[in-house]
Each structure stands twice: as C-alpha cells, then as structure tokens.
Design a protein around this motif. Structure first.
Motif, PDB file in Angstrom:
ATOM      1  N   THR A 180       0.841  -1.191   0.000  1.00 45.71           N
ATOM      2  CA  THR A 180       0.000   0.000   0.000  1.00 45.71           C
ATOM      3  C   THR A 180       0.876   1.241   0.000  1.00 45.71           C
ATOM      4  O   THR A 180       1.874   1.310   0.699  1.00 45.71           O
ATOM      5  CB  THR A 180      -0.932   0.048   1.234  1.00 45.71           C
ATOM      6  OG1 THR A 180      -0.138   0.001   2.408  1.00 45.71           O
ATOM      7  CG2 THR A 180      -1.906  -1.106   1.237  1.00 45.71           C
ATOM      8  N   VAL A 181       0.521   2.157  -0.826  1.00 49.26           N
ATOM      9  CA  VAL A 181       1.131   3.483  -0.873  1.00 49.26           C
ATOM     10  C   VAL A 181      -0.028   4.472  -0.939  1.00 49.26           C
ATOM     11  O   VAL A 181      -1.167   4.060  -1.177  1.00 49.26           O
ATOM     12  CB  VAL A 181       2.110   3.646  -2.064  1.00 49.26           C
ATOM     13  CG1 VAL A 181       3.315   2.746  -1.895  1.00 49.26           C
ATOM     14  CG2 VAL A 181       1.430   3.369  -3.376  1.00 49.26           C
ATOM     15  N   PRO A 182       0.205   5.752  -0.760  1.00 46.97           N
ATOM     16  CA  PRO A 182      -0.927   6.676  -0.659  1.00 46.97           C
ATOM     17  C   PRO A 182      -1.981   6.578  -1.764  1.00 46.97           C
ATOM     18  O   PRO A 182      -3.154   6.649  -1.489  1.00 46.97           O
ATOM     19  CB  PRO A 182      -0.250   8.047  -0.665  1.00 46.97           C
ATOM     20  CG  PRO A 182       1.072   7.790  -0.032  1.00 46.97           C
ATOM     21  CD  PRO A 182       1.478   6.405  -0.505  1.00 46.97           C
ATOM     22  N   ASP A 183      -1.590   6.400  -3.002  1.00 48.20           N
ATOM     23  CA  ASP A 183      -2.586   6.410  -4.081  1.00 48.20           C
ATOM     24  C   ASP A 183      -2.986   5.035  -4.601  1.00 48.20           C
ATOM     25  O   ASP A 183      -3.858   4.942  -5.463  1.00 48.20           O
ATOM     26  CB  ASP A 183      -2.080   7.230  -5.264  1.00 48.20           C
ATOM     27  CG  ASP A 183      -2.106   8.716  -4.990  1.00 48.20           C
ATOM     28  OD1 ASP A 183      -2.813   9.107  -4.045  1.00 48.20           O
ATOM     29  OD2 ASP A 183      -1.433   9.465  -5.694  1.00 48.20           O
ATOM     30  N   ASN A 184      -2.344   3.965  -4.139  1.00 44.38           N
ATOM     31  CA  ASN A 184      -2.720   2.661  -4.682  1.00 44.38           C
ATOM     32  C   ASN A 184      -2.416   1.536  -3.709  1.00 44.38           C
ATOM     33  O   ASN A 184      -1.681   1.720  -2.730  1.00 44.38           O
ATOM     34  CB  ASN A 184      -2.046   2.408  -6.029  1.00 44.38           C
ATOM     35  CG  ASN A 184      -0.544   2.443  -5.953  1.00 44.38           C
ATOM     36  OD1 ASN A 184       0.048   1.718  -5.175  1.00 44.38           O
ATOM     37  ND2 ASN A 184       0.089   3.283  -6.752  1.00 44.38           N
ATOM     38  N   SER A 185      -2.985   0.387  -3.992  1.00 43.46           N
ATOM     39  CA  SER A 185      -2.735  -0.788  -3.169  1.00 43.46           C
ATOM     40  C   SER A 185      -2.791  -2.039  -4.028  1.00 43.46           C
ATOM     41  O   SER A 185      -3.431  -2.056  -5.086  1.00 43.46           O
ATOM     42  CB  SER A 185      -3.754  -0.890  -2.034  1.00 43.46           C
ATOM     43  OG  SER A 185      -5.028  -1.166  -2.558  1.00 43.46           O
ATOM     44  N   GLN A 186      -2.105  -3.056  -3.567  1.00 42.80           N
ATOM     45  CA  GLN A 186      -2.129  -4.358  -4.231  1.00 42.80           C
ATOM     46  C   GLN A 186      -2.191  -5.423  -3.150  1.00 42.80           C
ATOM     47  O   GLN A 186      -1.427  -5.381  -2.181  1.00 42.80           O
ATOM     48  CB  GLN A 186      -0.875  -4.560  -5.087  1.00 42.80           C
ATOM     49  CG  GLN A 186      -0.858  -5.888  -5.790  1.00 42.80           C
ATOM     50  CD  GLN A 186       0.408  -6.098  -6.607  1.00 42.80           C
ATOM     51  OE1 GLN A 186       1.365  -5.334  -6.513  1.00 42.80           O
ATOM     52  NE2 GLN A 186       0.406  -7.136  -7.401  1.00 42.80           N
ATOM     53  N   ARG A 187      -3.113  -6.356  -3.308  1.00 46.65           N
ATOM     54  CA  ARG A 187      -3.278  -7.476  -2.377  1.00 46.65           C
ATOM     55  C   ARG A 187      -3.278  -8.763  -3.172  1.00 46.65           C
ATOM     56  O   ARG A 187      -3.939  -8.856  -4.198  1.00 46.65           O
ATOM     57  CB  ARG A 187      -4.590  -7.372  -1.609  1.00 46.65           C
ATOM     58  CG  ARG A 187      -4.708  -6.146  -0.774  1.00 46.65           C
ATOM     59  CD  ARG A 187      -6.088  -6.049  -0.133  1.00 46.65           C
ATOM     60  NE  ARG A 187      -6.326  -4.757   0.428  1.00 46.65           N
ATOM     61  CZ  ARG A 187      -5.888  -4.347   1.604  1.00 46.65           C
ATOM     62  NH1 ARG A 187      -5.164  -5.144   2.344  1.00 46.65           N
ATOM     63  NH2 ARG A 187      -6.154  -3.139   2.046  1.00 46.65           N
ATOM     64  N   LEU A 188      -2.558  -9.738  -2.667  1.00 46.79           N
ATOM     65  CA  LEU A 188      -2.492 -11.043  -3.317  1.00 46.79           C
ATOM     66  C   LEU A 188      -2.454 -12.107  -2.231  1.00 46.79           C
ATOM     67  O   LEU A 188      -1.660 -12.013  -1.294  1.00 46.79           O
ATOM     68  CB  LEU A 188      -1.225 -11.138  -4.179  1.00 46.79           C
ATOM     69  CG  LEU A 188      -0.955 -12.485  -4.831  1.00 46.79           C
ATOM     70  CD1 LEU A 188      -1.943 -12.732  -5.957  1.00 46.79           C
ATOM     71  CD2 LEU A 188       0.462 -12.543  -5.360  1.00 46.79           C
TER      72      LEU A 188
END
Length: 136
Positions: free
Chosen positions: A59-67
């Motif tokens: 996670t960063v301020p403008d986006n996220s990735q979950r797997l």
C-alpha cells in the motif's frame, strides 16, 4: 464492483481458510526474513511445515495491491485472490482456481479497461519468499 460481490468474496475467503484449517489442523505463522516482512509478505503453514497461505500486501498513498495464494497439503498452488487499485479506482479484483499442473481452471471477478494482464503474472514465487529472496 457491487457490494454483494464483496460480501460473497469475503465469505468465499473465510470458507477457504476454514477448509484449509480443517484439513490440516491449525495453521500457524511461517517465520519469514525481515526483508520479506518489510516487503509486505506474510505466510501460514500447517502442522507439518507445509506452506498453505502466502499473502502479499503493498500500500502506498494512491494505490494498493493485495495477493493471497492458497496451497494444498502437498504444497501445490490451489487458488489465488488478487486485487489492486490506483488513483483511477479499482484495477482488478480477481479469483482463480488451479489444477495440480498449475493450469488455470477458472477465473472470476472484475477487470477494469486499464488492466488486461494475465493473473499468472501476479503470482509470487513461494520458494523464493521462504528462502528470504523478496522484492523490495
């Protein structure tokens, strides 16, 4: 994505985790290197030490990735749940099941017009993570 899909997606994940736990006893955290933990990885193993769940969260301020990758008792990839969002909104929210040879049996979920990549390109190498070789 509709709220009802989110509800059923969460229920499916809860069912998968309960099936993993029932089939293998109690799942416990798998110790990972500090580099892997810092990179966003966590893992669960069964009582025999077999990797059953591998998670990646960025996670960063403008986006996220979950797997989240789920493995069977033999250590073979069984299913995957992946989602990502950016400043333009949700990019994808996908689930897939794999056969014993690693072929995708089926994929469900949402893909925005901005994301057309293969779900297989998102997969993480469980062996590398266990060995402490994680991308930053």
């Amino acid at each position: 994505m509709t709220p009802i899909f989110r509800l059923f997606g969460g229920v499916a994940l809860a069912c998968a985790l309960s099936m993993l736990g029932a089939a293998s006893g109690v799942l416990k955290p798998l110790p990972l290197s500090a580099a892997c933990q810092k990179a966003g990885y966590s893992a669960l193993q069964d009582t025999r030490g077999t990797l059953r769940v591998l998670r990646y969260l960025r996670t960063v301020p403008d986006n996220s990735q979950r797997l989240t990758q789920y493995y069977d008792a033999a250590g073979r990839l069984q299913s995957v749940k992946a989602s990502a969002s950016g400043f333009a909104g949700l990019l994808y929210d996908l689930s897939a099941r794999f056969d014993a040879q690693g072929k995708v049996l089926g994929e469900t979920g949402y893909r925005s017009k901005l994301y057309r990549g293969s779900l297989k390109t998102l997969l993480r190498d469980a062996g590398a993570v266990r060995a402490g070789r994680c991308d930053p």
